[in-house]
Design an enzyme around this catalytic site. Structure first.
Site, short mmCIF file in Angstrom:
data_model
loop_
_atom_site.label_atom_id
_atom_site.label_comp_id
_atom_site.label_asym_id
_atom_site.label_seq_id
_atom_site.Cartn_x
_atom_site.Cartn_y
_atom_site.Cartn_z
N GLU A 86 -74.59 36.53 49.41
CA GLU A 86 -75.36 36.44 48.16
C GLU A 86 -75.10 35.12 47.44
OE1 GLU A 86 -77.73 38.38 48.54
OE2 GLU A 86 -77.65 39.52 46.69
N THR A 137 -83.98 35.26 42.51
CA THR A 137 -82.83 35.75 41.74
C THR A 137 -82.21 34.59 40.96
OG1 THR A 137 -82.47 37.40 43.43
CG2 THR A 137 -80.62 36.97 41.96
N1 LIG Z 1 -81.36 37.39 55.51
C1 LIG Z 1 -82.09 37.09 54.44
N2 LIG Z 1 -82.98 37.98 53.98
C2 LIG Z 1 -83.75 37.69 52.89
N3 LIG Z 1 -83.71 36.53 52.23
C3 LIG Z 1 -82.82 35.61 52.64
C4 LIG Z 1 -81.97 35.85 53.76
N4 LIG Z 1 -81.19 34.76 53.92
C5 LIG Z 1 -81.55 33.87 52.97
N5 LIG Z 1 -82.53 34.37 52.20
C6 LIG Z 1 -83.16 33.69 51.06
O1 LIG Z 1 -82.80 34.40 49.89
C7 LIG Z 1 -83.82 34.29 48.91
C8 LIG Z 1 -84.17 35.69 48.45
O2 LIG Z 1 -83.06 36.25 47.86
P1 LIG Z 1 -83.17 36.98 46.48
O3 LIG Z 1 -83.89 36.08 45.51
O4 LIG Z 1 -81.81 37.44 46.14
O5 LIG Z 1 -84.15 38.17 46.88
P2 LIG Z 1 -84.01 39.67 46.56
O6 LIG Z 1 -84.32 39.79 45.11
O7 LIG Z 1 -85.05 40.37 47.36
O8 LIG Z 1 -82.63 40.01 46.94
C9 LIG Z 1 -85.01 33.64 49.59
O9 LIG Z 1 -85.00 32.28 49.18
C10 LIG Z 1 -84.68 33.73 51.06
O10 LIG Z 1 -85.20 32.67 51.82
N1 LIG Z 2 -77.37 41.60 39.26
C1 LIG Z 2 -78.25 40.71 39.96
C2 LIG Z 2 -79.02 41.50 40.97
C3 LIG Z 2 -80.05 40.72 41.74
O1 LIG Z 2 -80.74 41.62 42.58
P1 LIG Z 2 -81.91 41.16 43.54
O2 LIG Z 2 -82.34 42.38 44.26
O3 LIG Z 2 -83.00 40.61 42.68
O4 LIG Z 2 -81.33 40.11 44.45
C4 LIG Z 2 -79.19 40.08 38.94
O5 LIG Z 2 -79.76 40.84 38.16
O6 LIG Z 2 -79.32 38.86 38.90
#
Ligand SMILES: Nc1ncnc2c1ncn2[C@@H]1O[C@H](COP(=O)(O)OP(=O)(O)O)[C@@H](O)[C@H]1O
Ligand SMILES: N[C@@H](CCOP(=O)(O)O)C(=O)O
Length: 291
Positions: free
Chosen positions: A120, A168
């Site tokens: 993350e 995020t």
């Molecule tokens: N294995 C993965 N699965 C999904 N997204 C990934 C992965 N590895 C890297 N990323 C990158 O992470 C970002 C998405 O993460 P995030 O914003 O935390 O999404 P979510 O809210 O769905 O968790 C995108 O830029 C994506 O390219």
């Molecule tokens: N606590 C984090 C959780 C982010 O979750 P995601 O599913 O959007 O990756 C935040 O609120 O920033």
């Protein structure tokens, strides 16, 4: 060769910013892993065109590094990235659970949480545990720097994902730096109600505890139609509505018999704003499974 199914998750639940999370029964990522001399990554499925296969940029690369466990890793995305449904965390959780088993590292599920959170950090700049904890351990989780508390809760949920991208990282930039004492008092009350509701499998109490006046209003501005969708879900019987994770998914808690109506009402409300969306009728589910 090992296959791991790791669920999508919903973090924060309003009053538990960066602390609360739940595993969703669906959707999920399916990750196949086999030992190799170096880490290689293939990604297929929902939103795969936006996900880097470079191990330095994919969450599973950081996990493989942390476990010193090189592998050929195939990720079939069930969870679109930048959804607010813990997409990047689901892959990281699957990799942590799978590589731990493949290389016989002997970590417990709880010990794998900070390892998966290293993934993350690659994407959001912050190693928050609130998505990886429920994806690994299942149920409702309370993740703090003291560790993870887990409860096997059973609450029906509707997760409505609009065709909007909110990263995020961007959503973290709008979080207010301070909160007033009255907001802190309200948040403590809501978080306590939600936690009790999870112990009792009580959708009313969980929904009540999802109310938040600190982080959610700031982030709602990034989601076209959020207020209308929230109002629509509440009038269709939702017990509580908030932003899932960093958004743009909007999540509602409810009684089982209201779930279908809430789902179609939320879709319609986004539709009236001209925003396409998809909806998951789901519930709190278990953690990552190895096949
Ligand atoms: N294995 C993965 N699965 C999904 N997204 C990934 C992965 N590895 C890297 N990323 C990158 O992470 C970002 C998405 O993460 P995030 O914003 O935390 O999404 P979510 O809210 O769905 O968790 C995108 O830029 C994506 O390219
Ligand atoms: N606590 C984090 C959780 C982010 O979750 P995601 O599913 O959007 O990756 C935040 O609120 O920033």
């Amino acid at each position: 060769m090992l296959t791991v199914r790791a669920p999508a998750t919903s973090a924060n639940l309003g009053s538990g910013f960066d602390v609360f999370g739940v595993a969703l029964e669906r959707p999920a990522d399916v990750v196949r892993l086999e030992k190799a001399d170096r880490v290689t990554i293939d990604v297929t499925g929902a939103g795969s065109q936006y996900i880097p296969e470079d191990p330095d940029k994919n969450t599973v690369g950081a996990v493989a590094d942390a476990l010193d466990a090189p592998a050929r890793i195939q990720i079939d995305k069930g969870v679109r990235p930048a959804s607010g449904l813990g997409s990047s965390a689901a892959s990281a959780a699957a990799a942590a659970v799978g590589l731990n088993e493949l290389y016989d590292r002997g970590y417990t599920r709880e010990e794998l949480v900070p390892i998966a959170a290293k993934g993350e950090a690659v994407v959001s700049g912050d190693a928050h545990d609130d998505n990886v904890a429920p994806s690994i351990m299942g149920g409702f989780t309370i993740a703090t720097d003291k560790g993870v508390t887990q409860v096997d809760a059973d609450i029906p949920l509707v997760a409505c994902l609009p065709d909007i991208v909110v990263s995020t990282r961007d959503a973290r930039n709008v979080v207010p730096e301070t909160a007033r004492v009255d907001q802190m008092v309200e948040t403590v009350g809501n978080a306590a109600a939600l936690t009790t509701g999870m112990h009792r499998d009580d959708p009313e109490l969980v929904g009540q505890g999802m109310h938040d006046t600190v982080v959610t209003p700031a982030r709602a501005k990034l989601i076209d139609g959020y207020e209308q969708v929230r109002e629509a879900a509440l009038s269709a019987g939702a017990t509580g509505v908030t932003i899932s994770g960093a958004g743009p998914t909007v999540i509602a808690a409810c009684a089982e018999e209201d779930r279908r109506k809430i789902a179609s009402t939320m879709l319609d409300a986004f539709g009236e704003r001209g925003v396409d969306a998809r909806v998951y009728q789901t519930r709190i589910g278990g953690g990552a499974e190895v096949f």
